[in-house]
Design a protein around this motif. Structure first.
Motif, PDB file in Angstrom:
ATOM      1  N   VAL A  64      49.130  27.381  64.211  1.00 33.87           N
ATOM      2  CA  VAL A  64      49.073  28.241  63.045  1.00 33.87           C
ATOM      3  C   VAL A  64      48.372  27.895  61.887  1.00 33.87           C
ATOM      4  O   VAL A  64      47.336  28.312  61.199  1.00 33.87           O
ATOM      5  CB  VAL A  64      50.381  28.868  62.885  1.00 33.87           C
ATOM      6  N   VAL A  65      48.397  26.739  61.266  1.00 30.09           N
ATOM      7  CA  VAL A  65      48.029  25.977  60.264  1.00 30.09           C
ATOM      8  C   VAL A  65      46.766  25.511  60.674  1.00 30.09           C
ATOM      9  O   VAL A  65      45.848  25.597  59.573  1.00 30.09           O
ATOM     10  CB  VAL A  65      49.147  24.731  59.662  1.00 30.09           C
ATOM     11  N   GLY A  66      46.369  24.997  61.604  1.00 36.42           N
ATOM     12  CA  GLY A  66      45.320  24.358  61.809  1.00 36.42           C
ATOM     13  C   GLY A  66      44.095  25.603  61.641  1.00 36.42           C
ATOM     14  O   GLY A  66      42.984  25.319  61.572  1.00 36.42           O
ATOM     15  N   PHE A  67      44.342  26.789  62.456  1.00 36.15           N
ATOM     16  CA  PHE A  67      43.676  27.920  62.340  1.00 36.15           C
ATOM     17  C   PHE A  67      43.659  28.786  60.980  1.00 36.15           C
ATOM     18  O   PHE A  67      42.588  29.578  60.690  1.00 36.15           O
ATOM     19  CB  PHE A  67      43.848  28.823  63.446  1.00 36.15           C
ATOM     20  N   ALA A  68      44.681  28.586  60.321  1.00 43.36           N
ATOM     21  CA  ALA A  68      44.616  29.188  58.826  1.00 43.36           C
ATOM     22  C   ALA A  68      43.841  28.701  57.959  1.00 43.36           C
ATOM     23  O   ALA A  68      43.308  29.249  56.926  1.00 43.36           O
ATOM     24  CB  ALA A  68      46.210  29.177  58.333  1.00 43.36           C
ATOM     25  N   CYS A  69      43.712  27.229  57.697  1.00 37.09           N
ATOM     26  CA  CYS A  69      42.685  26.651  56.855  1.00 37.09           C
ATOM     27  C   CYS A  69      41.298  26.995  56.966  1.00 37.09           C
ATOM     28  O   CYS A  69      40.652  27.824  55.953  1.00 37.09           O
ATOM     29  CB  CYS A  69      42.779  25.265  57.264  1.00 37.09           C
ATOM     30  N   PRO A  70      40.672  27.103  58.321  1.00 37.65           N
ATOM     31  CA  PRO A  70      39.432  27.757  58.178  1.00 37.65           C
ATOM     32  C   PRO A  70      39.260  29.044  58.161  1.00 37.65           C
ATOM     33  O   PRO A  70      38.270  29.611  57.306  1.00 37.65           O
ATOM     34  CB  PRO A  70      38.681  27.292  59.721  1.00 37.65           C
ATOM     35  N   ALA A  71      40.381  29.954  58.441  1.00 34.77           N
ATOM     36  CA  ALA A  71      40.266  31.409  58.130  1.00 34.77           C
ATOM     37  C   ALA A  71      40.269  31.509  56.594  1.00 34.77           C
ATOM     38  O   ALA A  71      39.590  32.594  56.151  1.00 34.77           O
ATOM     39  CB  ALA A  71      41.384  32.030  58.842  1.00 34.77           C
ATOM     40  N   LEU A  72      41.158  30.944  55.763  1.00 35.80           N
ATOM     41  CA  LEU A  72      41.171  30.956  54.319  1.00 35.80           C
ATOM     42  C   LEU A  72      39.905  30.662  53.671  1.00 35.80           C
ATOM     43  O   LEU A  72      39.321  31.269  52.968  1.00 35.80           O
ATOM     44  CB  LEU A  72      42.184  30.153  53.794  1.00 35.80           C
ATOM     45  N   PHE A  73      39.112  29.433  54.399  1.00 38.11           N
ATOM     46  CA  PHE A  73      38.215  29.077  53.856  1.00 38.11           C
ATOM     47  C   PHE A  73      36.927  30.084  54.010  1.00 38.11           C
ATOM     48  O   PHE A  73      36.016  30.448  53.160  1.00 38.11           O
ATOM     49  CB  PHE A  73      37.608  27.730  54.159  1.00 38.11           C
ATOM     50  N   TRP A  74      36.835  30.546  55.389  1.00 35.55           N
ATOM     51  CA  TRP A  74      35.819  31.673  55.648  1.00 35.55           C
ATOM     52  C   TRP A  74      35.682  32.900  54.811  1.00 35.55           C
ATOM     53  O   TRP A  74      35.014  33.474  54.333  1.00 35.55           O
ATOM     54  CB  TRP A  74      36.098  31.834  57.157  1.00 35.55           C
ATOM     55  N   ALA A  75      36.962  33.142  54.584  1.00 39.15           N
ATOM     56  CA  ALA A  75      37.437  34.582  53.675  1.00 39.15           C
ATOM     57  C   ALA A  75      36.940  34.377  52.432  1.00 39.15           C
ATOM     58  O   ALA A  75      36.165  35.235  51.801  1.00 39.15           O
ATOM     59  CB  ALA A  75      38.875  34.960  53.649  1.00 39.15           C
ATOM     60  N   ILE A  76      37.223  33.207  51.677  1.00 42.85           N
ATOM     61  CA  ILE A  76      36.574  32.898  50.260  1.00 42.85           C
ATOM     62  C   ILE A  76      35.129  32.824  50.390  1.00 42.85           C
ATOM     63  O   ILE A  76      34.567  33.211  49.482  1.00 42.85           O
ATOM     64  CB  ILE A  76      37.376  31.769  49.558  1.00 42.85           C
ATOM     65  N   TYR A  77      34.729  32.100  51.258  1.00 39.06           N
ATOM     66  CA  TYR A  77      33.438  31.742  51.211  1.00 39.06           C
ATOM     67  C   TYR A  77      32.278  33.134  51.680  1.00 39.06           C
ATOM     68  O   TYR A  77      31.455  33.271  51.061  1.00 39.06           O
ATOM     69  CB  TYR A  77      32.967  31.111  52.666  1.00 39.06           C
ATOM     70  N   GLU A  78      33.111  34.340  52.298  1.00 31.63           N
ATOM     71  CA  GLU A  78      32.149  35.182  52.380  1.00 31.63           C
ATOM     72  C   GLU A  78      32.371  36.188  51.339  1.00 31.63           C
ATOM     73  O   GLU A  78      31.329  36.907  50.799  1.00 31.63           O
ATOM     74  CB  GLU A  78      32.644  36.054  53.653  1.00 31.63           C
ATOM     75  N   VAL A  79      33.325  36.199  50.598  1.00 29.59           N
ATOM     76  CA  VAL A  79      33.553  36.996  49.356  1.00 29.59           C
ATOM     77  C   VAL A  79      32.433  36.304  48.329  1.00 29.59           C
ATOM     78  O   VAL A  79      31.797  37.080  47.347  1.00 29.59           O
ATOM     79  CB  VAL A  79      35.052  36.638  48.600  1.00 29.59           C
ATOM     80  N   VAL A  80      32.413  35.158  48.058  1.00 29.31           N
ATOM     81  CA  VAL A  80      31.709  34.465  47.149  1.00 29.31           C
ATOM     82  C   VAL A  80      30.164  34.619  47.582  1.00 29.31           C
ATOM     83  O   VAL A  80      29.389  35.032  46.807  1.00 29.31           O
ATOM     84  CB  VAL A  80      32.031  33.091  46.905  1.00 29.31           C
ATOM     85  N   ARG A  81      29.962  34.483  48.932  1.00 29.19           N
ATOM     86  CA  ARG A  81      28.449  34.645  49.301  1.00 29.19           C
ATOM     87  C   ARG A  81      27.793  36.066  49.179  1.00 29.19           C
ATOM     88  O   ARG A  81      26.658  36.203  48.697  1.00 29.19           O
ATOM     89  CB  ARG A  81      28.340  34.196  50.765  1.00 29.19           C
TER      90      ARG A  81
END
Length: 121
Positions: A64-81
């Motif tokens: 769960v934590v292993g896949f939550a880290c990239p999910a959080l990064f991807w969400a922030i990345y897409e908002v900023v982009r």
């Protein structure tokens, strides 16, 4: 090489791809491919790093934590982009940051030696 070091190496590779995208012609057809390739490498690196964040016997929590880290990064990345538009400079700066963070993870990602085991020896 530990899992954390592997994650750092993948982050470095993803950062290098984003830096190359920044330095190359952003109007070229390979710009989108390089954006997604860099993102994929960074997300895989974050999965590796996320798997090492939880220590314990619960494998499900590691996953769960292993896949939550990239999910959080991807969400922030897409908002900023989305806020910046297709700013290639954003990927260049993000690429430099990932090269630095990944290099630290590769160098410092080794497991520490337990001092108590050396005292008994």
């Amino acid at each position: 090489m530990t899992v954390r070091q592997l994650g750092g190496a993948l982050g470095v590779l993803g950062g290098i791809v984003w830096i190359a995208r920044w330095l190359l012609d952003p109007e070229a057809g390979s710009a989108d491919i390089m954006r997604y390739a860099g993102l994929g490498l960074v997300l895989l690196g974050l999965v590796c790093v996320g798997l090492t964040l939880v220590k314990g016997q619960a494998l499900w929590l590691d996953v769960v934590v292993g896949f939550a880290c990239p999910a959080l990064f991807w969400a922030i990345y897409e908002v900023v982009r989305a806020e910046l538009g297709e700013a290639v400079l954003f990927h260049g700066v993000l690429g430099i940051a990932w090269v630095l963070v990944g290099a630290v993870l590769v160098v410092k990602g080794k497991p520490r030696v337990d001092d108590r085991s050396q005292v008994n020896a």
